[in-house]
Design an enzyme around this catalytic site. Structure first.
Site, mmCIF file in Angstrom:
data_model
loop_
_atom_site.group_PDB
_atom_site.id
_atom_site.type_symbol
_atom_site.label_atom_id
_atom_site.label_comp_id
_atom_site.label_asym_id
_atom_site.label_seq_id
_atom_site.Cartn_x
_atom_site.Cartn_y
_atom_site.Cartn_z
ATOM 1 N N ALA A 1 13.319 -25.032 4.714
ATOM 2 C CA ALA A 1 14.430 -25.460 3.865
ATOM 3 C C ALA A 1 15.800 -25.080 4.404
ATOM 4 C CB ALA A 1 14.264 -24.874 2.461
ATOM 5 N N TYR A 2 15.868 -24.252 5.421
ATOM 6 C CA TYR A 2 17.174 -23.864 5.961
ATOM 7 C C TYR A 2 17.818 -25.057 6.654
ATOM 8 C CZ TYR A 2 15.840 -18.919 5.280
ATOM 9 O OH TYR A 2 15.456 -17.709 4.753
ATOM 10 N N SER A 3 18.885 -25.546 6.056
ATOM 11 C CA SER A 3 19.591 -26.724 6.567
ATOM 12 C C SER A 3 18.637 -27.896 6.792
ATOM 13 C CB SER A 3 20.340 -26.390 7.870
ATOM 14 O OG SER A 3 21.336 -25.426 7.637
ATOM 15 N N GLY A 4 17.676 -28.043 5.888
ATOM 16 C CA GLY A 4 16.765 -29.181 5.950
ATOM 17 C C GLY A 4 15.933 -29.245 7.208
ATOM 18 N N GLY A 5 15.610 -28.102 7.783
ATOM 19 C CA GLY A 5 14.800 -28.052 9.001
ATOM 20 C C GLY A 5 15.599 -27.815 10.266
#
Length: 325
Positions: free
Chosen positions: A57-61
């Site tokens: 989930a960090y910056s959408g991958g």
């Protein structure tokens, strides 16, 4: 760099883990520079850090793909790569949570972004009240049996939830959670009354996140003064919420000890965690090389029992705390 075993496992990890929440884009306090992020990961690896923590989930991958690019030329067997699953990865049904479907779907995306065929530590990012823990454990156990995941871990939950998960694993014969990521630092000590006693009793490794309280314990801020532009507290209320009278008292002691030891406030704050028997590897989150070098120096800072008591005196750990569950 010093190394330790993760909990009761035989896995060797560096005493400091490099967190990669900052490595990506979308928030003003993030690095927002892929090339610089890759370089910072490599500088940490060259300094002896072998433990890297990220999440889908960090910056959408984006964070995972940065880690993948950074580790391409390093010996994969020496590295301990950890990532997480739970938060939504898109709109619509089955895009979040800890169902068997979501876990098995998401590990494939994480492996692709990380450029590896296995993850050393796969962690549930939060507790999922809508999915039976047995279903979650069964899915994670499948990944361990396949060799896609080496160990499993958890993060941020109530003590009763973690105890339930450990018990379910023992009863059903599933793989146990081998580590826990709690929020833990000198001004956020609630886990001393929640998860940490369970981890100590059950030989679960502890990998604290936000060891500097979002930069507050690094001494970036001054009591009664405006928050500096470009700092995390200027753009994120997580750090701003730590600007309380009680916390300022802690930081006063941190600064006093830092001056006495010719160290930085961040080094003293990290050293306090490293002196805790239950803690294996705090997750540091530097945004530039100077931050990284300063954080790494914490391994060489010694604290006496009296100094630890001075640091802890202003705060009494309590669970639950307002705004947390």
């Amino acid at each position: 760099m010093e190394y330790t075993r993760l909990g009761a496992t035989g896995l060797e990890v560096s005493r400091l883990c490099l967190g990669t929440l900052n490595f990506g884009s979308g928030q003003p306090w993030m690095m927002n520079d892929r090339e610089a992020s890759v370089e910072l990961v490599r500088e940490a690896l060259d300094a002896g850090v072998n433990f890297l923590d990220t999440a889908n989930a960090y910056s959408g991958g984006e964070s995972e793909s940065i880690v993948g690019e950074a580790i391409e030329e390093y010996d994969r067997e020496e590295l301990v790569v950890a990532t997480k699953v739970y938060f939504d990865m898109g709109d619509g049904p089955n895009k979040g949570g800890l169902s068997r479907k979501h876990i098995l779907d998401q590990i494939e995306g994480s492996l692709d972004r990380l450029g590896t065929d296995y993850v050393d530590v796969y962690q549930i990012h939060r507790w999922d009240e809508n999915t039976p823990i047995e279903e979650t454990l069964s899915a994670l156990d499948t990944l361990v049996e396949e060799g896609t995941v080496r160990y499993i871990g958890a993060s941020t939950m109530a003590g009763w939830q973690f105890s339930k998960a450990l018990h379910a694993a023992d009863v059903e014969g599933y793989e146990r959670f081998r580590c826990m990521q709690p929020e833990y630092n000198l001004v956020d000590r609630h886990e001393e009354a929640n998860l940490l006693p369970i981890c100590a009793d059950q030989d679960v490794g502890v990998v604290p996140w936000s060891p500097l309280a979002g930069g507050f314990l690094a001494g970036k801020y001054e009591r009664g003064r405006e928050i500096p532009e470009g700092t995390r507290a200027a753009d994120d209320d997580y750090t701003e919420q730590r600007l309380t009278d009680e916390n300022w008292e802690v930081l006063d002691v941190v600064r006093e000890l830092a001056a006495e030891k010719d160290a930085s406030p961040a080094q003293v704050s990290l050293a306090w965690l490293l002196h805790k028997d239950v803690v294996d590897a705090p997750i540091i989150g530097p945004r530039r090389k100077s931050h990284l070098e300063d954080n790494l120096g914490a391994v060489d800072v010694s604290l006496t029992d009296d100094e630890i008591a001075r640091l802890e005196e202003p705060i009494f750990p309590q669970w639950p705390v307002e705004g947390k569950d």
